[in-house]
Write a protein that holds these residues in place. Structure first.
Motif, PDB file in Angstrom:
ATOM      1  N   GLN A  63       1.897   5.143   7.888  1.00 25.93           N
ATOM      2  CA  GLN A  63      -0.039   4.557   7.667  1.00 25.93           C
ATOM      3  C   GLN A  63      -0.178   2.907   6.733  1.00 25.93           C
ATOM      4  N   SER A  64       0.990   2.341   7.135  1.00 24.23           N
ATOM      5  CA  SER A  64       0.657   0.815   6.051  1.00 24.23           C
ATOM      6  C   SER A  64       1.055   0.153   7.179  1.00 24.23           C
TER       7      SER A  64
ATOM      8  N   ALA B  64       4.419   6.613 -12.226  1.00 28.34           N
ATOM      9  CA  ALA B  64       4.178   4.788 -12.157  1.00 28.34           C
ATOM     10  C   ALA B  64       2.899   4.821 -11.051  1.00 28.34           C
ATOM     11  N   PHE B  65       3.918   4.856  -9.883  1.00 30.87           N
ATOM     12  CA  PHE B  65       4.013   4.604  -8.742  1.00 30.87           C
ATOM     13  C   PHE B  65       2.594   5.522  -8.441  1.00 30.87           C
ATOM     14  N   ARG B  66       2.523   6.733  -7.981  1.00 29.71           N
ATOM     15  CA  ARG B  66       1.222   7.082  -8.401  1.00 29.71           C
ATOM     16  C   ARG B  66      -0.115   6.979  -8.481  1.00 29.71           C
ATOM     17  N   LYS B  67       0.121   6.044 -10.409  1.00 27.91           N
ATOM     18  CA  LYS B  67      -1.056   5.971 -11.367  1.00 27.91           C
ATOM     19  C   LYS B  67      -1.853   5.199 -10.109  1.00 27.91           C
ATOM     20  N   ALA B  68      -0.529   4.004  -9.400  1.00 26.81           N
ATOM     21  CA  ALA B  68      -0.955   2.893  -9.531  1.00 26.81           C
ATOM     22  C   ALA B  68      -1.819   3.035  -7.742  1.00 26.81           C
ATOM     23  N   GLY B  69      -1.804   4.652  -7.285  1.00 32.31           N
ATOM     24  CA  GLY B  69      -2.489   4.108  -6.173  1.00 32.31           C
ATOM     25  C   GLY B  69      -1.774   3.944  -4.818  1.00 32.31           C
ATOM     26  N   LEU B  70      -0.442   4.190  -5.594  1.00 31.60           N
ATOM     27  CA  LEU B  70       0.486   3.826  -3.581  1.00 31.60           C
ATOM     28  C   LEU B  70       0.688   4.896  -2.842  1.00 31.60           C
ATOM     29  N   ARG B  71       0.609   4.882  -1.715  1.00 28.73           N
ATOM     30  CA  ARG B  71       1.221   6.353  -0.904  1.00 28.73           C
ATOM     31  C   ARG B  71       2.540   6.507  -1.155  1.00 28.73           C
ATOM     32  N   MET B  72       3.550   7.644  -1.321  1.00 33.95           N
ATOM     33  CA  MET B  72       4.700   7.390  -1.169  1.00 33.95           C
ATOM     34  C   MET B  72       4.970   8.762  -0.281  1.00 33.95           C
ATOM     35  N   VAL B  73       6.049   7.971   0.577  1.00 33.59           N
ATOM     36  CA  VAL B  73       7.048   8.699   1.033  1.00 33.59           C
ATOM     37  C   VAL B  73       8.439   8.318   0.983  1.00 33.59           C
ATOM     38  N   LEU B  74       9.068  10.131   0.777  1.00 37.37           N
ATOM     39  CA  LEU B  74      10.371   9.886   1.188  1.00 37.37           C
ATOM     40  C   LEU B  74      11.725  10.123   2.351  1.00 37.37           C
TER      41      LEU B  74
ATOM     42  N   VAL C 187       7.529  17.317  -8.381  1.00 39.63           N
ATOM     43  CA  VAL C 187       6.981  15.741  -7.837  1.00 39.63           C
ATOM     44  C   VAL C 187       6.916  15.719  -6.729  1.00 39.63           C
ATOM     45  N   GLU C 188       6.763  16.595  -5.891  1.00 40.50           N
ATOM     46  CA  GLU C 188       6.841  16.843  -4.505  1.00 40.50           C
ATOM     47  C   GLU C 188       5.748  16.825  -3.697  1.00 40.50           C
ATOM     48  N   ASP C 189       4.158  17.273  -4.892  1.00 40.42           N
ATOM     49  CA  ASP C 189       3.370  16.133  -4.240  1.00 40.42           C
ATOM     50  C   ASP C 189       2.468  15.273  -4.296  1.00 40.42           C
ATOM     51  N   LEU C 190       3.874  14.701  -5.058  1.00 42.88           N
ATOM     52  CA  LEU C 190       3.454  13.093  -4.716  1.00 42.88           C
ATOM     53  C   LEU C 190       3.622  12.492  -3.424  1.00 42.88           C
ATOM     54  N   PHE C 191       4.416  12.930  -3.173  1.00 41.08           N
ATOM     55  CA  PHE C 191       4.923  12.279  -1.497  1.00 41.08           C
ATOM     56  C   PHE C 191       4.002  13.390  -0.191  1.00 41.08           C
ATOM     57  N   SER C 192       3.006  12.055   0.447  1.00 45.85           N
ATOM     58  CA  SER C 192       2.010  12.692   1.200  1.00 45.85           C
ATOM     59  C   SER C 192       3.669  12.341   2.190  1.00 45.85           C
ATOM     60  N   VAL C 193       4.662  12.843   2.544  1.00 44.65           N
ATOM     61  CA  VAL C 193       4.591  13.035   3.718  1.00 44.65           C
ATOM     62  C   VAL C 193       6.859  12.236   3.357  1.00 44.65           C
ATOM     63  N   VAL C 194       7.809  13.765   3.890  1.00 44.93           N
ATOM     64  CA  VAL C 194       8.936  13.479   3.750  1.00 44.93           C
ATOM     65  C   VAL C 194      10.015  13.779   4.528  1.00 44.93           C
TER      66      VAL C 194
ATOM     67  N   SER D  46       0.793  -1.271   0.286  1.00 47.46           N
ATOM     68  CA  SER D  46       0.157  -0.241   0.049  1.00 47.46           C
ATOM     69  C   SER D  46       0.606   1.284   0.103  1.00 47.46           C
ATOM     70  N   CYS D  47       2.286   1.257   0.334  1.00 42.91           N
ATOM     71  CA  CYS D  47       2.806   2.551   0.875  1.00 42.91           C
ATOM     72  C   CYS D  47       3.836   2.075   0.126  1.00 42.91           C
ATOM     73  N   VAL D  48       4.991   2.607  -0.484  1.00 44.98           N
ATOM     74  CA  VAL D  48       6.827   2.516  -1.031  1.00 44.98           C
ATOM     75  C   VAL D  48       7.903   3.727  -0.445  1.00 44.98           C
ATOM     76  N   ILE D  49       7.994   3.577   0.212  1.00 46.20           N
ATOM     77  CA  ILE D  49       9.042   4.795   0.503  1.00 46.20           C
ATOM     78  C   ILE D  49      10.341   4.210   0.167  1.00 46.20           C
ATOM     79  N   PHE D  50      10.606   5.879   0.047  1.00 50.85           N
ATOM     80  CA  PHE D  50      11.418   6.126  -1.183  1.00 50.85           C
ATOM     81  C   PHE D  50      13.053   6.496  -0.129  1.00 50.85           C
ATOM     82  N   ASP D  51      14.616   6.121  -0.528  1.00 44.68           N
ATOM     83  CA  ASP D  51      15.557   7.032  -0.581  1.00 44.68           C
ATOM     84  C   ASP D  51      16.032   7.870  -1.515  1.00 44.68           C
ATOM     85  N   TYR D  52      16.738   8.914  -1.264  1.00 43.24           N
ATOM     86  CA  TYR D  52      17.110   9.920  -2.450  1.00 43.24           C
ATOM     87  C   TYR D  52      18.006   9.408  -3.275  1.00 43.24           C
ATOM     88  N   GLY D  53      19.002   9.782  -2.641  1.00 44.16           N
ATOM     89  CA  GLY D  53      21.272   9.745  -2.768  1.00 44.16           C
ATOM     90  C   GLY D  53      20.501   8.899  -4.109  1.00 44.16           C
TER      91      GLY D  53
END
Length: 173
Positions: free
Chosen positions: A106-107, A46-56, A75-82, A10-17
């Motif tokens: 939140q998962s 693609a993650f957003r289109k799939a409906g996945l929550r994204m966190v950095l 793409v800042e607005d694609l992330f729920s939380v940074v 339900s959520c993908v968390i990304f590193d930046y680097g």
């Protein structure tokens, strides 16, 4: 009906680097870091289109603000939380940092996949905290590294998006 990898995430968390940037790209002086790559922008869409929550969730220096680079790439607005370590006062691989990331997702931890480039902080740390992990490594494992059980290794974040979004089963590696 067989459960697919996507059905359980339900959520993908990304590193930046080197996860959202080009490894050989020079830092942009106005940003104080390398910019988000075009490939990463496509993967995030693609993650957003799939409906996945994204966190950095990124380890940062006090003068860095990853939101500047996300904003510059549109793409800042694609992330729920940074989550930025310098602001939080705790960094990866602290279990407190991972707990904050899970709360931001939140998962349940087993419905989160962490996508990053560092074996210790973006693969082993998340797995030890109950999450799944995809390691972004254009050149594979470093000398002396062992492929951790259950961690997928891909060449770039676009490949991570294909793996996660394409309804491919999460298979044991």
């Amino acid at each position: 009906m067989e459960t697919t990898f996507r059905d359980r995430i339900s959520c993908v968390i990304f590193d930046y680097g080197s996860t959202l940037t080009e490894l050989d790209a020079p830092p942009e002086p106005a940003l104080g870091m390398r910019p988000v790559s075009a490939g990463a922008v496509a993967a995030l869409m693609a993650f957003r289109k799939a409906g996945l929550r994204m966190v950095l969730a990124s380890n940062t220096k006090p003068e860095q603000d990853r939101r500047l680079a996300l904003r510059a790439a549109g793409v800042e607005d694609l992330f729920s939380v940074v989550l930025q370590s310098a602001q939080l006062g705790v960094a990866k691989p602290s279990t407190t940092f991972y707990a904050m990331a899970i709360a931001a997702a939140q998962s349940p931890a087993d419905q989160i996949v962490w996508v990053g480039d560092n074996m210790r902080t973006d693969a082993l740390g998340p797995v030890m905290n109950g999450m799944r992990a995809v390691l972004v490594r254009p050149f594979g494992l470093d000398d002396g590294e062992v492929h951790p059980f259950g961690v997928h290794i891909v060449k770039d974040v676009e490949s991570a998006a294909q793996l996660i979004v394409s309804h491919t089963k999460w298979f044991i590696v």
